[in-house]
Structures are given as C-alpha cells and as structure tokens.
Scaffold this active site. Structure first.
Site, PDB file in Angstrom:
ATOM      1  N   ASP A 216       0.848  -1.196   0.000  1.00  0.00           N
ATOM      2  CA  ASP A 216       0.000   0.000   0.000  1.00  0.00           C
ATOM      3  C   ASP A 216       0.886   1.249   0.000  1.00  0.00           C
ATOM      4  O   ASP A 216       1.608   1.501   0.971  1.00  0.00           O
ATOM      5  CB  ASP A 216      -0.892  -0.032   1.257  1.00  0.00           C
ATOM      6  N   VAL A 217       0.825   2.028  -1.084  1.00  0.00           N
ATOM      7  CA  VAL A 217       1.711   3.202  -1.193  1.00  0.00           C
ATOM      8  C   VAL A 217       1.331   4.325  -0.225  1.00  0.00           C
ATOM      9  O   VAL A 217       2.116   5.241  -0.015  1.00  0.00           O
ATOM     10  CB  VAL A 217       1.748   3.780  -2.631  1.00  0.00           C
TER      11      VAL A 217
ATOM     12  N   ASN B 265       1.991   6.052 -10.544  1.00  0.00           N
ATOM     13  CA  ASN B 265       0.684   5.918 -11.204  1.00  0.00           C
ATOM     14  C   ASN B 265      -0.438   5.425 -10.288  1.00  0.00           C
ATOM     15  O   ASN B 265      -1.618   5.572 -10.619  1.00  0.00           O
ATOM     16  CB  ASN B 265       0.884   4.933 -12.375  1.00  0.00           C
TER      17      ASN B 265
ATOM     18  N   TYR C 227     -11.468  13.292  -4.993  1.00  0.00           N
ATOM     19  CA  TYR C 227     -10.588  12.873  -6.098  1.00  0.00           C
ATOM     20  C   TYR C 227     -10.014  14.101  -6.815  1.00  0.00           C
ATOM     21  O   TYR C 227      -8.811  14.172  -7.081  1.00  0.00           O
ATOM     22  CB  TYR C 227     -11.396  12.000  -7.063  1.00  0.00           C
TER      23      TYR C 227
ATOM     24  N   LYS D 135      -6.036  15.131  -7.165  1.00  0.00           N
ATOM     25  CA  LYS D 135      -5.353  15.241  -8.458  1.00  0.00           C
ATOM     26  C   LYS D 135      -4.875  16.675  -8.721  1.00  0.00           C
ATOM     27  O   LYS D 135      -3.853  16.878  -9.379  1.00  0.00           O
ATOM     28  CB  LYS D 135      -6.267  14.751  -9.584  1.00  0.00           C
TER      29      LYS D 135
END
Ligand code: NAD
Length: 263
Positions: free
Chosen positions: A71-72, A98, A164, A168
């Site tokens: 899990d990043v 990514n 989201y 981003k």
C-alpha cells in the site's frame, strides 16, 4: 521512442489498467520493469502475463519484469516498493508514479474517512513514492525522470469527485514544486492528465449506470466521441520518459480526446 532501452523503470499501480499497459509499453521499448500494486494476486497475474509474452522479448532475452505488492499510502509500503525496485534493478532511472483510486460521491455526503482514504492514496502515496525515489536519484547523481499521475479532474471540478479532484489538483502542484527543486539534479518531473479512459477502475465506477449514460457521456463530453484506451496513456508516459522529451519539465500532458477544449 529514443532512450528507453535498458532503462530501469518502477511503475506504481502497474498491476492493472493504465499501469499494466504502461509496463507492457516500456517492456516493448526494451526497458526493465518493476511494477507495484495493492493486491498480491493481481500483481502476480500481471507479471505472469507480461513475462510470457514472447513479443516483448528483446535482443537481450525475455522481457524482464517483476512485481511487488503493498500500500503506497503507508510509509512502510512506499519505502518497500522503492527499496525493492532498487534491489531488483540495481537502481531506478524512471518512476511512473501511477497508483490511484477513485469513487463517486456527492460533496455533501463525503465522510472524513472517505476523504482521508482518497487523499492518502492519491496524494500522500504519490508524495511518499516520489520522495523516496528522488532521494535515491539525487544520491546516485545521474538524474532521472519522475512522472506523476494527475487527471483532467486535477484541472476542473467534476461533480461527485470533490476528494478525487482535490487529490489530483494537489498532484499537479506537487509535480511543479518537485520540478523546481529537482531540475538542478537532472531529474525531470512531469504530470499526466488523462480524461475518461477505459480501465477496470472506470468499469467499477460505471457499474449501475445505464449503458446509454456512458455512451451519452462519451458522445456529449468528448469531441473524439469515445473513451481513451490505457495504451494511449501509456504512450504519453513513454514519450515523457524518453529523450524526445528532454526539455519537457514541470508541466502536464493532457490526453483527453479534446474534453477540456469544450467551453
Ligand atoms: N481511468 C481513467 O479514466 C483515469 C483518468 C485519469 C487518471 N487516472 C489515474 O490513473 C491511475 C491508474 O488508474 P486506472 O484507471 O488504470 O485504475 P486501475 O484500478 O485499473 O489501476 C489502479 C492501480 O493502482 C493500484 N493501487 C490502488 N490503490 C493502491 C494503493 N493504496 N497502494 C498501491 N497501489 C494501489 C492498483 O493495485 C492498480 O494497480 C490512477 O492514479 C487514476 O487516478 C485514471
């Protein structure tokens, strides 16, 4: 694409969708790849599929691809991914940062826990993997390329995606700041902003939506009249990582079929 053969490439979120297509594209270019993903079984499956594709074998033998699950958004997961890639490849020349997640939810209904999860995977995870990789690149002293995944949702406010969109948009300014600080180390940093791309993530988001809603969205919102393909985003990553993009730095590449051109 010039300069990708033999490059050592780490792709976070490389076990599915855009990341898996990118792993394939870099292998076709003769690069060596470590791909990450959240789910061990999915990582193993994608590595298995890519390594058996004889079309990917280059003059130096079969495609070289390995995988690491984790899990990043956790410091330990991000560190294990970067350290594992350095151990497997002997170093990292290109990071395709990514990994990401998304779901639809009206602004008025977003819980703090949902907000935290999206920001933590898409923004914190991106920061952790980018910082660990950049420290390695600076220490090695040979430059490198870091590509962060943003979205057209980082440039405009689509309804039902407040968390989201915020994540981003954050990736875009993270990218620009990294570019300002890391350019003097020969590390090029850029972001990608894809529009609506056909991937497992979008298939999941579209579940429950009528087919005519999706086709209506494509014809009504995208001048090219269709969703993009993961391979079309992979081509953007390959360009930005290549020597053909040697003076492209601190900016974003939009791949959206013209969606943002609409007033
Ligand atoms: N599909 C689109 O339309 C679209 C558009 C713009 C941007 N993006 C971005 O592209 C990236 C890839 O999306 P996709 O559509 O290919 O999705 P996908 O679901 O097919 O792939 C997502 C990848 O990220 C990994 N991942 C998710 N959460 C993780 C975590 N916590 N730790 C480690 N890995 C994790 C998954 O294992 C998988 O490999 C994401 O950052 C997404 O936000 C997608």
């Amino acid at each position: 694409m010039r300069g990708l053969a033999g490059k050592r490439v780490l792709i976070s979120g490389g076990s599915s969708g855009i990341g898996a297509a990118t792993a394939r594209r870099f292998l076709e270019e003769g690069a060596r790849v470590v791909l990450g993903g959240l789910d061990q079984a999915e990582v193993d499956r994608t590595v298995g599929e890519l390594s058996t594709l004889s079309a990917l074998s280059g003059p130096s033998g079969p495609a070289e691809v390995t995988g690491l699950a984790g899990d990043v958004s956790a410091e330990s997961g991000a560190a294990a991914l970067v350290d594992g890639a350095i151990a497997a490849l002997g170093g990292i020349d290109v990071l395709v940062n990514n990994a990401g997640t998304a779901w639809r939810e009206p602004f008025l209904e977003i819980t703090p826990a949902h907000w935290d999860r999206i920001i933590s995977v898409n923004l914190r995870g991106m920061f952790l993997v980018a910082q660990a990789t950049a420290r390695h690149m600076v220490e090695r002293g040979a430059g490198g390329v870091i590509l962060n995944m943003s979205s057209t949702n980082g440039l405009g406010g689509e309804a039902d995606y407040a968390h989201y969109n915020a994540s981003k948009g954050g990736v875009l300014l993270l990218t620009k700041t990294m570019a300002v600080e890391l350019g003097r180390h020969g590390i090029r940093v850029n972001a990608l902003c894809p529009g609506y791309i056909k991937t497992p993530l979008n298939a999941q988001i579209s579940e429950g939506l009528a087919d005519d809603f999706v086709s209506g969205y494509e014809s009504g919102h995208i001048p090219l009249g269709r969703a993009g393909l993961a391979e079309e985003v992979a081509a953007g990553y390959a360009f930005l990582a290549s020597d053909d993009a040697s003076f492209v730095h601190g900016t974003e590449l939009v791949i959206d079929g013209g969606q943002l051109a609409i007033m």
